[in-house]
Design a protein around this motif. Structure first.
Motif, PDB file in Angstrom:
ATOM      1  N   UNK A  58      14.165 -10.891  40.205  1.00 13.45           N
ATOM      2  CA  UNK A  58      14.791 -10.259  38.940  1.00 13.45           C
ATOM      3  C   UNK A  58      15.847  -9.486  39.412  1.00 13.45           C
ATOM      4  N   UNK A  59      15.681  -8.654  40.147  1.00 17.88           N
ATOM      5  CA  UNK A  59      16.715  -7.913  40.677  1.00 17.88           C
ATOM      6  C   UNK A  59      17.832  -8.626  41.266  1.00 17.88           C
ATOM      7  N   UNK A  60      17.789  -9.725  42.075  1.00 13.97           N
ATOM      8  CA  UNK A  60      18.946 -10.563  42.425  1.00 13.97           C
ATOM      9  C   UNK A  60      19.642 -11.093  41.293  1.00 13.97           C
ATOM     10  N   UNK A  61      18.843 -11.682  40.351  1.00 11.29           N
ATOM     11  CA  UNK A  61      19.531 -12.253  39.000  1.00 11.29           C
ATOM     12  C   UNK A  61      20.399 -11.189  38.236  1.00 11.29           C
ATOM     13  N   UNK A  62      19.580  -9.940  38.298  1.00 14.25           N
ATOM     14  CA  UNK A  62      20.636  -9.034  37.413  1.00 14.25           C
ATOM     15  C   UNK A  62      22.044  -8.803  38.388  1.00 14.25           C
ATOM     16  N   UNK A  63      21.758  -8.701  39.642  1.00  9.56           N
ATOM     17  CA  UNK A  63      23.210  -8.404  40.281  1.00  9.56           C
ATOM     18  C   UNK A  63      23.964  -9.800  40.154  1.00  9.56           C
ATOM     19  N   UNK A  64      23.567 -10.961  40.346  1.00  9.28           N
ATOM     20  CA  UNK A  64      24.326 -12.113  40.240  1.00  9.28           C
ATOM     21  C   UNK A  64      25.233 -11.866  38.873  1.00  9.28           C
ATOM     22  N   UNK A 199      25.231   4.514  41.082  1.00  9.09           N
ATOM     23  CA  UNK A 199      25.476   5.746  40.738  1.00  9.09           C
ATOM     24  C   UNK A 199      25.249   6.320  39.305  1.00  9.09           C
ATOM     25  N   UNK A 200      25.713   5.310  38.425  1.00  8.58           N
ATOM     26  CA  UNK A 200      25.568   5.819  36.897  1.00  8.58           C
ATOM     27  C   UNK A 200      24.022   5.702  36.322  1.00  8.58           C
ATOM     28  N   UNK A 287      13.164  -1.619  40.149  1.00 12.68           N
ATOM     29  CA  UNK A 287      13.985  -2.498  39.161  1.00 12.68           C
ATOM     30  C   UNK A 287      14.474  -1.816  37.885  1.00 12.68           C
ATOM     31  N   UNK A 288      13.488  -1.127  37.138  1.00 13.59           N
ATOM     32  CA  UNK A 288      13.598  -0.299  36.053  1.00 13.59           C
ATOM     33  C   UNK A 288      15.004   0.510  36.152  1.00 13.59           C
ATOM     34  N   UNK A 289      14.992   1.313  37.243  1.00 11.73           N
ATOM     35  CA  UNK A 289      16.016   2.181  37.432  1.00 11.73           C
ATOM     36  C   UNK A 289      17.428   1.330  37.525  1.00 11.73           C
ATOM     37  N   UNK A 290      17.458   0.072  38.427  1.00 12.23           N
ATOM     38  CA  UNK A 290      18.439  -0.312  38.623  1.00 12.23           C
ATOM     39  C   UNK A 290      19.133  -1.178  37.498  1.00 12.23           C
ATOM     40  N   UNK A 291      18.290  -1.891  36.569  1.00 13.97           N
ATOM     41  CA  UNK A 291      18.571  -2.919  35.499  1.00 13.97           C
ATOM     42  C   UNK A 291      18.692  -1.889  34.125  1.00 13.97           C
ATOM     43  N   UNK A 292      18.047  -1.063  33.955  1.00 11.30           N
ATOM     44  CA  UNK A 292      17.826  -0.359  32.935  1.00 11.30           C
ATOM     45  C   UNK A 292      16.995  -0.893  31.976  1.00 11.30           C
ATOM     46  N   UNK A 293      16.211  -2.038  32.305  1.00 15.17           N
ATOM     47  CA  UNK A 293      15.222  -2.582  31.611  1.00 15.17           C
ATOM     48  C   UNK A 293      13.803  -2.254  32.028  1.00 15.17           C
TER      49      UNK A 293
END
Length: 297
Positions: A58-64, A199-200, A287-293
């Motif tokens: 799911x993290x990969x999918x977020x970044x793609x 960073x954001x 996951x939650x910190x990176x994606x905001x989900x």
């Protein structure tokens, strides 16, 4: 704790196993499934980590998606309904943790971008004052921010072996000048964009590795991208140069293995329940910190 997938079981389908991923070769496509296996010091442990494979995918999918206007990638679909018919009955093994992707000719170098002085880069700097042949100023501290991003390619090692850092000139010898310049510049560009997003979200992206492949005479981004397994993410509010940093990855596993003087040349071992639970929670937090989900358990 959730059911885990240590290894997929799809009848009558040939599969190859990496440290974490099960890969099904479908001709001009691959089905890549992220299991819950965890490796440390290049040794695969016998205990899987709940949700880990889903988090990585799911993290990969977020970044793609985040980088879609910056770089082409290999993703075709993450939806089991789009997979070949033979795989669809096994949604319980595949949902959330698998991607149907384009098969490429993989470039034989790991493209590492470093923004901070950590890991093997720190060890190299202590010994030589350089990282992969890139000379750095004297007096830098462990985990200090580098004056500028550096590209430190590495060879791709077989399972159980360590990647070997190489110079840019060696990278050119391996894949050619044009390809080497492209993957260096593009890796730097997407690192910069991803780092600003992190960073954001209150996260420092210390370093990461990208993998690239060729299809239709184009170089595209493949494999996983900017996950806790391929990157170092640190909570910005706890960052302090001169020491190891907290991170959103397998830190608990590594620390535990160091404490028990684990034989890094031997087989993997069973991990204690509290180490498994803390590691799973750390991946989910990442996951939650990176994606905001919110991660749906």
């Amino acid at each position: 704790m959730a059911n885990t997938i240590s290894q997929t079981q799809i009848p009558n389908m040939a599969v190859s196993h990496g440290k974490v991923r099960d890969i099904y070769d479908l001709g001009d496509q691959l089905l890549i499934v992220a299991s819950d296996r965890i490796s440390a010091f290049d040794v695969i442990m016998t205990s899987p980590i709940p949700y880990k494979g889903i988090v990585l995918t799911q993290i990969s999918l977020f970044w793609f998606d985040f980088l879609a206007d910056t770089v082409e990638n290999h993703l075709i679909s993450p939806n089991v309904a789009d997979f070949p018919v033979a795989f669809r009955p096994y949604a319980d093994q595949l949902t959330g943790r698998s991607m149907l992707v384009k098969k490429t000719k993989v470039l034989p170098v790991e493209c590492v971008i470093r923004g901070y002085l950590a890991g093997s880069g720190w060890k190299d700097y202590q010994a030589t004052g350089s990282v992969c042949g890139v000379k750095l100023p004297p007096g830098l501290k462990q985990c200090q921010k580098l004056p500028e991003l550096i590209f430190t390619p590495a060879t791709k090692a077989e399972i159980g072996a360590h990647d070997e850092n190489i110079s840019f000139d060696t990278c050119v010898d391996m894949i050619g000048t044009e390809a080497a310049n492209y993957v260096r510049d593009k890796s730097t560009e997407i690192f910069t964009k991803a780092s600003a997003h992190a960073e954001s979200r209150g996260i420092i992206l210390s370093d990461t590795k990208f993998e690239w492949g060729i299809t239709d005479d184009k170089i595209i981004l493949i494999d996983e991208i900017l996950t806790p397994d391929s990157s170092r993410f640190w909570p910005a509010d706890k960052y302090e140069p001169g020491r190891d940093q907290e991170s959103f990855d397998k830190q608990f596993v590594r620390n535990y293995l160091e404490e028990i003087n684990f034989d890094k040349s031997g087989p993997g071992i069973e991990l204690p329940p509290d180490i498994i639970e803390k590691t799973s929670a750390k991946y989910i937090e990442g996951y939650e910190r990176i994606t905001g989900k919110t991660f749906e358990l």
